[in-house]
Write an enzyme that holds these catalytic residues in place. Structure first.
Site, PDB file in Angstrom:
ATOM      1  CG  HIS A   1      -1.069  26.720  28.684  1.00 60.32           C
ATOM      2  ND1 HIS A   1      -1.791  26.477  29.820  1.00 60.32           N
ATOM      3  CD2 HIS A   1      -0.580  25.528  28.289  1.00 60.32           C
ATOM      4  CE1 HIS A   1      -1.721  25.193  30.113  1.00 60.32           C
ATOM      5  NE2 HIS A   1      -1.000  24.586  29.203  1.00 60.32           N
TER       6      HIS A   1
HETATM    7  C1  UD1 Z   1       3.528  22.612  27.464  1.00 63.44           C
HETATM    8  C2  UD1 Z   1       2.807  21.256  27.475  1.00 63.44           C
HETATM    9  C3  UD1 Z   1       1.459  21.419  28.126  1.00 63.44           C
HETATM   10  C4  UD1 Z   1       1.554  22.059  29.485  1.00 63.44           C
HETATM   11  C5  UD1 Z   1       2.286  23.382  29.339  1.00 63.44           C
HETATM   12  C6  UD1 Z   1       2.454  24.097  30.651  1.00 63.44           C
HETATM   13  C7  UD1 Z   1       3.211  19.721  25.594  1.00 63.44           C
HETATM   14  C8  UD1 Z   1       2.641  19.180  24.346  1.00 63.44           C
HETATM   15  N1  UD1 Z   1       2.578  20.779  26.131  1.00 63.44           N
HETATM   16  O1  UD1 Z   1       2.785  23.483  26.623  1.00 63.44           O
HETATM   17  O2  UD1 Z   1       0.864  20.123  28.277  1.00 63.44           O
HETATM   18  O3  UD1 Z   1       0.276  22.255  30.016  1.00 63.44           O
HETATM   19  O4  UD1 Z   1       3.585  23.111  28.777  1.00 63.44           O
HETATM   20  O5  UD1 Z   1       3.063  25.335  30.449  1.00 63.44           O
HETATM   21  O6  UD1 Z   1       4.178  19.202  26.084  1.00 63.44           O
HETATM   22  N2  UD1 Z   1       8.075  29.042  25.276  1.00 63.44           N
HETATM   23  C9  UD1 Z   1       8.866  30.006  25.773  1.00 63.44           C
HETATM   24  N3  UD1 Z   1       9.635  29.723  26.878  1.00 63.44           N
HETATM   25  C10 UD1 Z   1       9.615  28.513  27.473  1.00 63.44           C
HETATM   26  C11 UD1 Z   1       8.810  27.513  26.932  1.00 63.44           C
HETATM   27  C12 UD1 Z   1       8.035  27.791  25.842  1.00 63.44           C
HETATM   28  O7  UD1 Z   1       8.933  31.117  25.277  1.00 63.44           O
HETATM   29  O8  UD1 Z   1      10.332  28.316  28.480  1.00 63.44           O
HETATM   30  C13 UD1 Z   1       7.216  29.345  24.118  1.00 63.44           C
HETATM   31  C14 UD1 Z   1       7.885  28.932  22.817  1.00 63.44           C
HETATM   32  O9  UD1 Z   1       7.555  29.832  21.844  1.00 63.44           O
HETATM   33  C15 UD1 Z   1       7.228  27.622  22.504  1.00 63.44           C
HETATM   34  C16 UD1 Z   1       5.846  27.805  23.071  1.00 63.44           C
HETATM   35  O10 UD1 Z   1       6.018  28.622  24.231  1.00 63.44           O
HETATM   36  O11 UD1 Z   1       7.213  27.345  21.146  1.00 63.44           O
HETATM   37  C17 UD1 Z   1       5.170  26.530  23.453  1.00 63.44           C
HETATM   38  O12 UD1 Z   1       6.017  25.768  24.312  1.00 63.44           O
HETATM   39  P1  UD1 Z   1       5.863  24.178  24.384  1.00 63.44           P
HETATM   40  O13 UD1 Z   1       6.797  23.608  25.370  1.00 63.44           O
HETATM   41  O14 UD1 Z   1       5.885  23.598  23.014  1.00 63.44           O
HETATM   42  O15 UD1 Z   1       4.377  23.970  24.856  1.00 63.44           O
HETATM   43  P2  UD1 Z   1       3.491  24.734  25.954  1.00 63.44           P
HETATM   44  O16 UD1 Z   1       2.439  25.491  25.247  1.00 63.44           O
HETATM   45  O17 UD1 Z   1       4.332  25.454  26.949  1.00 63.44           O
END
Ligand code: UD1
Length: 372
Positions: A206
């Site tokens: 991821h």
């Molecule tokens: C986040 C953390 C990362 C961790 C990871 C575990 C930061 C900078 N990153 O990354 O350190 O290793 O979580 O999973 O805090 N999304 C969904 N559903 C959700 C959450 C996210 O669809 O419940 C999608 C959204 O499009 C979002 C993208 O995933 O924009 C990224 O989510 P985000 O929380 O920004 O970062 P992660 O890549 O999940």
């Protein structure tokens, strides 16, 4: 002492669960509430973990959701500030290195509230990683720095952190693993999916550096496909990765039938199911931080698709190897693991299931930090 515990994203939940449990043993001295920022909000990324880990429902859900880093961090700060003003805690406890961790640490500290960071001192020295920035900003502000290994202690000392703020307590994520291992062993998911013990690989992916660039992601998927010619590759796909695979037109690499075959893409799994799969896997391919630690304790070979790690103890003492994201390097390591040529690991010091108890003892002993 009134404590606000903060969680936001998937890897936070298994770190916070044992801390809450340890605090519950001191009902007369610690009053605590749980704030969920809502950084992760899909049931499979959040709710499923509360259920698996037996965690109480959050007392407050900030519901911030996704956004750019600045948007997400800012929204968390605005909402968390209201909670701090309302609740007036003596201490805020943050875990890990996600945006929620940093946002809540900054907010609390600016209000003169003491902050404890669990999993302090980890450093990848890679400023292209958002988590490295989160780790640095959080640690510099915190009053209690709870560390997992000797490298973290050394990093903090080298940055000039006074030694009386550093508490080497061990690894709360391993507290959770040890508590749930037996239960996970008894699940029948691998039998239902027709997976033989040691006869399959699990994958998680991821990190923006691996999934946000088309050719890097394609190179990794090519490697997975080649491995899947030897054994099923079970790939619970993170929502971010799912979006990228689709946007880049790489969906043909992923099979999604009802039985494992090829690179078998499934929805993100709960804590227990995934632990169950990893316990019996031949190897794990990942870019996650926590999985490098869990595989070290399980004694399962971990091939980390990164050039660096903030958890070097897993390479020096555990079963982890760093291979980066190139197809040939991933395959070379995977073939070594398939041949049984794997690092002999040992469990790092204080990864013994007691870290959360040490944290709570320490907080009780030292009390409310003198702030600011
Ligand atoms: C986040 C953390 C990362 C961790 C990871 C575990 C930061 C900078 N990153 O990354 O350190 O290793 O979580 O999973 O805090 N999304 C969904 N559903 C959700 C959450 C996210 O669809 O419940 C999608 C959204 O499009 C979002 C993208 O995933 O924009 C990224 O989510 P985000 O929380 O920004 O970062 P992660 O890549 O999940």
């Amino acid at each position: 002492m009134k404590v606000v515990n903060v969680v936001g994203a998937r890897p936070n939940f298994m770190k916070m669960a044992p801390i809450i449990e340890a605090m519950n043993r001191h009902p007369h001295t610690i009053e605590h509430l749980l704030v969920h920022t809502g950084q992760h909000y899909d049931d499979r990324m959040s709710q499923a973990f509360f259920e698996d880990l037996g965690m109480p429902r959050p007392d407050v859900d900030l519901g911030v959701g996704s956004g750019s880093h600045a948007e997400q961090t800012a929204r968390i700060m605005v909402e968390f500030e209201k909670v701090c003003l309302r609740e007036q805690p003596d201490l805020v406890v943050v875990v890990g290195d996600v945006n929620s961790t940093m946002a809540c640490a900054i907010t609390a500290k600016k209000l003169g509230i003491g902050v404890a960071h669990v999993e302090a001192g980890l450093r990848s020295r890679d400023m292209a990683m958002p988590e490295e920035i989160n780790r640095l900003c959080t640690d510099v502000l915190c009053d209690y720095l709870f560390t997992t290994d000797r490298f973290a202690n050394e990093n903090l000392k080298a940055e000039g952190v006074p030694e009386d703020k550093i508490f080497f307590v061990g690894n709360v994520m391993i507290d959770t693993l040890m508590k749930h291992r037996r239960l996970a062993e008894r699940l029948d998911l691998s039998r239902r999916w027709g997976l033989d013990r040691q006869g399959y690989t699990t994958v998680t992916l991821h990190r923006p550096s691996n999934v946000d660039d088309r050719s890097t992601l394609e190179g990794i998927l090519i490697a997975l496909k080649e491995i899947s010619a030897h054994m099923p590759v079970v790939f619970p796909v993170h929502p971010r990765t799912r979006q990228r695979v689709e946007a880049f037109g790489l969906g043909h690499f992923l099979g999604n039938g009802s039985r494992p075959s090829g690179v078998w893409a499934v929805e993100p799994l709960g804590y227990l199911d995934f632990l169950h799969l990893n316990l019996n896997a031949r190897m794990v391919l990942t870019d996650s931080g926590g999985l490098q630690e869990e595989t070290t304790v399980l004694g399962v070979p971990c091939i980390t698709l990164r050039d660096n790690t903030e958890r070097p103890v897993t390479c020096v003492e555990g079963t982890n190897v760093l291979v980066g994201s190139r197809t040939d390097r991933i395959l070379e390591a995977a073939h070594r693991a398939m041949r049984g040529d794997i690092p002999e690991g040992r469990v790092p010091r204080l990864w013994d299931g007691m870290a959360a108890q040490r944290i709570v003892q320490c907080i009780l002993q030292h009390g409310k930090p003198a702030c600011p």
